[in-house]
Design a protein around this motif. Structure first.
Motif, mmCIF file in Angstrom:
data_model
loop_
_atom_site.group_PDB
_atom_site.id
_atom_site.type_symbol
_atom_site.label_atom_id
_atom_site.label_comp_id
_atom_site.label_asym_id
_atom_site.label_seq_id
_atom_site.Cartn_x
_atom_site.Cartn_y
_atom_site.Cartn_z
ATOM 1 N N ALA A 1 0.823 -1.209 0.000
ATOM 2 C CA ALA A 1 0.000 0.000 0.000
ATOM 3 C C ALA A 1 0.858 1.259 0.000
ATOM 4 N N LEU A 2 1.977 1.238 0.717
ATOM 5 C CA LEU A 2 2.875 2.395 0.718
ATOM 6 C C LEU A 2 3.685 2.489 -0.572
ATOM 7 N N ALA A 3 4.048 1.341 -1.128
ATOM 8 C CA ALA A 3 4.972 1.331 -2.267
ATOM 9 C C ALA A 3 4.286 1.469 -3.617
ATOM 10 N N SER A 4 3.015 1.107 -3.711
ATOM 11 C CA SER A 4 2.330 1.048 -4.998
ATOM 12 C C SER A 4 2.433 2.364 -5.767
ATOM 13 N N GLY A 5 2.871 2.259 -7.023
ATOM 14 C CA GLY A 5 2.965 3.411 -7.901
ATOM 15 C C GLY A 5 4.102 4.354 -7.602
ATOM 16 N N THR A 6 5.045 3.940 -6.765
ATOM 17 C CA THR A 6 6.166 4.806 -6.397
ATOM 18 C C THR A 6 7.493 4.127 -6.736
ATOM 19 N N GLU A 7 8.570 4.841 -6.488
ATOM 20 C CA GLU A 7 9.896 4.285 -6.728
ATOM 21 C C GLU A 7 10.215 3.099 -5.832
ATOM 22 N N ALA A 8 9.430 2.932 -4.754
ATOM 23 C CA ALA A 8 9.670 1.827 -3.836
ATOM 24 C C ALA A 8 9.195 0.493 -4.397
ATOM 25 N N ALA A 9 8.214 0.506 -5.292
ATOM 26 C CA ALA A 9 7.601 -0.740 -5.752
ATOM 27 C C ALA A 9 8.600 -1.727 -6.357
ATOM 28 N N PRO A 10 9.531 -1.304 -7.230
ATOM 29 C CA PRO A 10 10.468 -2.278 -7.813
ATOM 30 C C PRO A 10 11.425 -2.896 -6.790
ATOM 31 N N LEU A 11 11.550 -2.282 -5.618
ATOM 32 C CA LEU A 11 12.451 -2.828 -4.600
ATOM 33 C C LEU A 11 11.864 -4.056 -3.910
ATOM 34 N N LEU A 12 10.551 -4.257 -4.019
ATOM 35 C CA LEU A 12 9.867 -5.359 -3.343
ATOM 36 C C LEU A 12 9.714 -6.521 -4.322
ATOM 37 N N ARG A 13 10.624 -7.485 -4.225
ATOM 38 C CA ARG A 13 10.663 -8.595 -5.186
ATOM 39 C C ARG A 13 9.916 -9.808 -4.632
ATOM 40 N N PRO A 14 8.910 -10.326 -5.357
ATOM 41 C CA PRO A 14 8.106 -11.453 -4.858
ATOM 42 C C PRO A 14 8.773 -12.804 -5.114
ATOM 43 N N ILE A 15 9.938 -13.010 -4.519
ATOM 44 C CA ILE A 15 10.696 -14.234 -4.781
ATOM 45 C C ILE A 15 10.833 -15.122 -3.551
ATOM 46 N N GLY A 16 10.387 -14.659 -2.395
ATOM 47 C CA GLY A 16 10.491 -15.454 -1.185
ATOM 48 C C GLY A 16 11.932 -15.689 -0.768
ATOM 49 N N TRP A 17 12.116 -16.729 0.052
ATOM 50 C CA TRP A 17 13.459 -17.119 0.467
ATOM 51 C C TRP A 17 13.446 -18.585 0.850
ATOM 52 N N MET A 18 14.635 -19.176 0.993
ATOM 53 C CA MET A 18 14.733 -20.605 1.262
ATOM 54 C C MET A 18 15.539 -20.877 2.518
ATOM 55 N N ARG A 19 15.094 -21.889 3.270
ATOM 56 C CA ARG A 19 15.847 -22.372 4.424
ATOM 57 C C ARG A 19 16.338 -23.767 4.107
ATOM 58 N N LEU A 20 17.635 -23.997 4.324
ATOM 59 C CA LEU A 20 18.281 -25.255 3.970
ATOM 60 C C LEU A 20 18.479 -26.119 5.208
ATOM 61 N N TYR A 21 18.337 -27.436 5.038
ATOM 62 C CA TYR A 21 18.467 -28.382 6.157
ATOM 63 C C TYR A 21 19.453 -29.480 5.781
ATOM 64 N N GLY A 22 20.347 -29.767 6.734
ATOM 65 C CA GLY A 22 21.423 -30.711 6.462
ATOM 66 C C GLY A 22 21.017 -32.162 6.573
ATOM 67 N N THR A 23 19.979 -32.482 7.343
ATOM 68 C CA THR A 23 19.567 -33.874 7.526
ATOM 69 C C THR A 23 18.074 -34.010 7.244
ATOM 70 N N GLN A 24 17.682 -35.225 6.910
ATOM 71 C CA GLN A 24 16.273 -35.476 6.642
ATOM 72 C C GLN A 24 15.426 -35.287 7.896
ATOM 73 N N ALA A 25 15.983 -35.633 9.047
ATOM 74 C CA ALA A 25 15.235 -35.450 10.292
ATOM 75 C C ALA A 25 14.942 -33.972 10.541
ATOM 76 N N GLN A 26 15.941 -33.106 10.305
ATOM 77 C CA GLN A 26 15.717 -31.661 10.454
ATOM 78 C C GLN A 26 14.639 -31.184 9.487
ATOM 79 N N LEU A 27 14.728 -31.641 8.249
ATOM 80 C CA LEU A 27 13.776 -31.222 7.228
ATOM 81 C C LEU A 27 12.367 -31.676 7.577
ATOM 82 N N ASP A 28 12.216 -32.906 8.039
ATOM 83 C CA ASP A 28 10.892 -33.422 8.384
ATOM 84 C C ASP A 28 10.273 -32.623 9.524
ATOM 85 N N ALA A 29 11.075 -32.301 10.532
ATOM 86 C CA ALA A 29 10.560 -31.509 11.652
ATOM 87 C C ALA A 29 10.163 -30.116 11.189
#
Length: 413
Positions: free
Chosen positions: A122-150
């Motif tokens: 709502a603040l960024a729409s139609g302004t110079e701020a809008a391109p700074l907000l990238r809808p790409i999310g982020w990822m968390r990595l897990y070293g073991t299957q047990a960590q990932l399952d939890a």
């Protein structure tokens, strides 16, 4: 004077408060000792964290407490001599992290988090701020299957109870999503809702320019000079005193320096954090921020390079920077991504403002007419700035708050 407001602190929270008050007809001056966004808003992972419905609790398992006590971790570090000064707040943090009280914190925290994307857009729409907000999310990595399952079990709970979206990735899926990772992991979670900000400082500056272009004033000054006058409040700016009928304290970890002389001493404590940018070797790229669970650091693609961030450091306010966590993280990060030379000569350091019940203080300062609080957002100041700005502005102007404000009342302490 009756419609004037002095906002102390020009980070993401303070700038957002100023913008929302201005849009409701208030005459606002924004005061800070430095430029907008140069405090904790400058150094973070650059994420608008819609998935962060579960705030960080204090460790309660013996094994985790012993790991932290060893003071050799990447995600947590401390200065032994600083611990007595924060012991009371940390004990209260531990108490609030108990199961029943933590459920209360999650419910109140999640209500704020659920609004963060809409309020930023709502603040960024139609302004110079809008391109700074990238809808790409982020990822968390897990070293073991047990960590990932939890982690997947908790992610499913976040989806079921709070409407959070994610994609589960196995090892090959993770490698396909980020082909330049050097080390294999069991898998990861791609949180798809969050917005990624390639330059958090630029985002705060963009909102600040909106405020100025609409007639707001940003001045350099000393917030600790705040004093009551016959008609309101006054603080000293570089070009002379600034007066207003009301004042908002949005100074992050420094807020208590202003509230204590006014009779309000919240159990605010700081978590110091560091970051440094690195170039990548060859044609390597990182498509989205990744957090390595085993090591506790975040790598985020920014305009300045790949930002390596650390967890939390507990130190005295006056202690010089001690970026030992970055020194521990860098060799591990080089094993995960082909980092080249650092961009800056020295790392950046900032302080996250934390309250022991894991909720910010938003509302009237106890015992003082015309004084309002907007601080204590811990790791989520960038995420929750616009939400806080709207909620507080509605309270100050007599509108019906769009969220129940009671859980964030400053007088709960």
């Amino acid at each position: 004077m009756s419609r004037s407001v002095l906002v102390l602190g020009a980070g993401m929270v303070g700038v957002s408060v100023a913008l929302h008050l201005q849009r409701r007809g208030r005459q606002v001056v924004l005061l800070d000792r430095s430029g907008p966004g140069e405090g904790a808003s400058f150094g973070n992972g650059g994420l608008i964290q819609r998935e962060a419905v579960f705030p960080h609790p204090f460790p309660r398992s013996v094994a985790e407490l012993l790991r932290v006590a060893g003071n050799r971790a990447i995600d947590v570090s401390y200065h032994p001599l600083a611990l007595p000064g924060v012991a009371s707040s940390l004990l209260r943090y531990w108490w609030h992290s108990g199961p029943r009280r933590y459920r209360h914190a999650v419910a109140a925290h999640a209500r704020l988090i659920a609004t963060c994307l809409d309020e930023h857009l709502a603040l960024a729409s139609g302004t110079e701020a809008a391109p700074l907000l990238r809808p790409i999310g982020w990822m968390r990595l897990y070293g073991t299957q047990a960590q990932l399952d939890a982690a997947l079990a908790e992610a499913e709970r976040a989806r079921r109870e709070h409407g959070v979206n994610y994609v589960a990735l196995d090892g090959p899926g993770l490698a396909a999503a980020e082909p330049h990772l050097l080390a294999a992991r069991a898998g990861g979670i791609h949180w798809t809702d969050p917005l990624s900000v390639g330059d958090p400082h630029a985002l705060t500056l963009a909102y600040a320019r909106q405020f100025e272009q609409a007639g707001g004033s940003i001045v350099t000054g000393d917030a600790t000079t705040l004093r009551r006058t016959a008609s309101g409040w006054r603080a000293q700016a570089a070009d002379g005193p600034v007066e207003a009928a009301e004042v908002v304290i949005a100074l992050g970890a420094a807020s208590a320096r202003v509230t204590k002389p006014l009779g309000y001493a919240p159990p605010l404590f700081g978590k110091r954090g560091y970051h440094r940018h690195y170039r990548l070797r060859g044609n390597a790229v990182l498509h989205r921020p990744v957090l390595d669970t085993d090591s506790g650091f975040l790598l985020a693609p920014m305009r300045a390079g790949i930002r390596l961030t650390t967890g939390a450091e507990f130190a005295a306010d006056t202690a010089p920077p001690t970026p030992v966590q970055l020194a521990r993280a860098e060799p591990v990060a080089r094993g995960l991504l082909p980092l080249a030379e650092p961009v800056e000569a020295e790392p950046w350091m900032g302080v996250r403002p934390c309250l022991p019940d894991m909720l910010p203080a938003i509302g009237r300062l106890p015992g003082q007419d015309g004084v309002w609080c907007a601080f204590g957002h811990a790791h989520q100041g960038l995420t929750l700035g616009p939400t806080t700005g709207r909620l507080l502005a509605e309270m100050m102007t007599g509108e019906a708050p769009f969220l129940p404000p009671e859980p964030y009342r400053p007088d709960r302490f």
